[in-house]
Design an enzyme around this catalytic site. Structure first.
Site, short mmCIF file in Angstrom:
data_model
loop_
_atom_site.label_atom_id
_atom_site.label_comp_id
_atom_site.label_asym_id
_atom_site.label_seq_id
_atom_site.Cartn_x
_atom_site.Cartn_y
_atom_site.Cartn_z
N GLU A 43 1.42 -1.27 0.77
CA GLU A 43 0.43 0.08 0.02
C GLU A 43 1.18 1.21 0.13
O GLU A 43 1.74 1.40 0.60
CB GLU A 43 -1.11 -0.20 1.02
CG GLU A 43 -2.48 0.60 1.30
CD GLU A 43 -3.01 -0.58 0.25
OE1 GLU A 43 -2.94 -0.25 -1.11
OE2 GLU A 43 -3.47 -1.39 0.75
N HIS A 44 0.24 2.15 -1.25
CA HIS A 44 1.34 3.87 -0.99
C HIS A 44 2.31 3.19 -1.40
O HIS A 44 3.23 3.82 -1.02
CB HIS A 44 1.66 4.28 -0.03
CG HIS A 44 -0.23 4.68 0.37
ND1 HIS A 44 -0.92 5.69 0.00
CD2 HIS A 44 -0.83 4.60 1.27
CE1 HIS A 44 -1.91 5.78 0.37
NE2 HIS A 44 -2.31 5.62 1.13
N GLY A 136 -15.37 4.95 -4.73
CA GLY A 136 -15.21 5.47 -3.25
C GLY A 136 -14.59 4.47 -2.62
O GLY A 136 -14.34 5.16 -1.18
N SER A 140 -11.32 0.31 -5.87
CA SER A 140 -10.84 1.20 -7.86
C SER A 140 -12.42 0.89 -8.37
O SER A 140 -12.19 0.26 -10.06
CB SER A 140 -9.46 0.51 -8.57
OG SER A 140 -9.51 0.98 -8.98
N ASP A 187 -4.40 0.44 -10.26
CA ASP A 187 -5.53 -0.12 -10.38
C ASP A 187 -5.72 -0.45 -11.95
O ASP A 187 -6.84 -1.14 -12.12
CB ASP A 187 -6.51 1.09 -9.85
CG ASP A 187 -6.15 1.54 -8.66
OD1 ASP A 187 -5.78 0.47 -7.69
OD2 ASP A 187 -6.18 2.54 -7.88
#
Ligand code: ADP
Ligand code: MG
Length: 409
Positions: A43-44, A136, A140, A187
């Site tokens: 993640e990130h 949201g 995705s 994504d």
């Protein structure tokens, strides 16, 4: 599925019915769909040129429609929770003039994709969009909208992997230029290259995407939607990106992908304490993702689960993108016997958690989450979920909503 999610054929049927109602009974000639995704770990890391390990979901966006003779475009979304007008009408500019973003905001994802598919020129069209990806929610919906719209415009059944990569990159550009979201490639890549029964290890630097088998009938991946979205997400995302760039540059690296913990220790006094923590999350998360893909290949689910929990704790404490509801969902899931691991997934500040567990534990895991999560909701929280106890775990009335990916119900 706890709660009702339409199947792909139901979505196509709903979109087609709406199209026929709106456009004088003509059946649509083109029908395309593209999936949302859940990120298992990593993640990130995508915008730091690291690794990510997402998988495509049976939650999809469909686009049905037909080309028209002129340059006019009409697009209607039937997705329930789009909180803007559901219809947009615009004309494709002549003479290569740009197709500018505008209102409603959701249509910018469509316009952005058109803008990046201009050669050969896109004809006018009418289309209806329907989606089972929560908007949201960190699964995705945006990439599934872009990639289905991209497929609608290309209308080619014979895409090879090279074409798919180009499509993913064009859709990513659409999100940057028209939705104003400087997202990484994950994504769109998994939406176009994801494969049934596999996760996809994506190297966000080389763009190499390697399928990792994930089709063990003894294993379940459970997605739990907190149904909260804290407003912090839009302002904090660019801030995180900036911290990462500053940290890389303080270490003399082009990205955090090239940095090690030793580099960080040596350069630590050239950064503030917050920047150090952000960089540490990214450096360790990139390494964790590679280890997790290896564990998955070897069927070492306990190890995979351990890495998921480490990832969650790091996102909570170092990267600071979790929130109370996500932390609570993770800790409640981890209380159940047979759960290997759990973590927040997606950008954070709300959205979903992903949990890996033994198939035999699914019933008690869902029950336990439903009866425990959010019972401590604070006054004034953006979470307005019911606090009532569930009446029936098959048809729960309260959030969080859960999707059991290995179940047909
Ligand atoms: P996520 O991609 O995690 O669902 P984003 O904030 O990136 O969250 O994207 C959500 C936005 O994408 C929505 O607010 C909406 O503007 C747009 N969107 C996605 N799917 C649809 C859809 N089916 N209909 C209309 N808008 C959609
Ligand atoms: Mg998105």
């Amino acid at each position: 599925m706890a709660g009702s999610v339409p199947t792909v054929s139901e979505l196509f049927a709903a979109a087609r019915r709406r199209y026929e109602q709106l456009f004088g009974g003509d059946a649509p000639l083109i029908a395309v769909c593209a999936p949302g995704r859940v990120n298992l770990i990593g993640e990130h890391t995508d915008y730091n040129q690291g690794f990510v390990l997402p998988m495509a979901l049976p939650l999809v966006t469909v686009v049905v429609g037909s080309q028209t003779c002129g340059r006019d475009v009409t697009v209607v979304t039937v997705t329930e929770d789009a909180d803007e007008p559901h219809r947009v009408d615009f004309s494709l500019p002549a003479d290569g003039a740009p197709l500018a973003p505008g209102l409603p905001r959701w249509a910018n994802y469509v316009k952005g994709v058109i803008e990046h598919y201009r050669a050969p020129p896109v004809p006018g069209f009418r289309a209806v969009i329907a989606s089972s990806v929560p908007l949201g929610g960190g699964l995705s919906s945006s990439a599934s909208l872009e990639c289905s719209q991209g497929g609608f415009l290309i209308i080619s059944e014979m895409e090879d992997d090279g074409d798919k990569v180009s499509k993913a990159l064009a859709c990513q550009q659409a999100e940057h230029s028209h939705a104003g979201v400087p997202c990484g490639i994950m994504d769109q890549f998994v939406s176009v290259l994801g494969r049934e029964g596999h996760a996809l290890l994506i190297d966000c630097r080389s763009l190499e995407a390697t399928p990792v088998p994930l089709a063990d009938p003894g294993l379940i991946i459970l997605i739990t939607n907190s149904n909260v979205k804290h407003s912090l997400s839009s302002s904090e995302y660019p801030l995180r990106r900036r911290h990462c760039e500053e940290a890389a540059s303080a270490m003399g690296k082009s990205s955090l992908r090239d940095a090690t913990m030793k580099d960080l220790e040596e350069a630590g006094d050239r950064m503030d304490e917050v920047t150090v923590r952000r960089a540490r999350h990214v450096i360790e998360e990139i390494e964790r993702t590679v280890q997790a893909a290896e564990a998955l290949r070897r069927g070492e689910y306990k190890e995979f689960g351990r890495l998921m929990v480490e990832s969650h704790n790091s996102l909570r404490d170092l990267y600071e993108v979790s929130c109370r509801e996500l932390d609570e969902l993770v800790s409640v899931a981890l209380e159940v016997e047979g759960v290997y691991g759990s973590r927040m997934t997606g950008g954070g500040f709300g959205g979903c958690t992903v949990t890996l567990l033994q198939a035999g534990s699914i019933g008690r895991t869902i029950l336990h989450i439903q009866s425990s999560a959010f019972l401590t909701t604070a006054e004034g929280s953006s979470n307005n979920n019911s606090r009532e106890a569930p009446q029936d775990h098959k048809e729960p009335q309260l959030s969080p909503r859960m999707l059991n990916l290995n179940s047909s119900d």
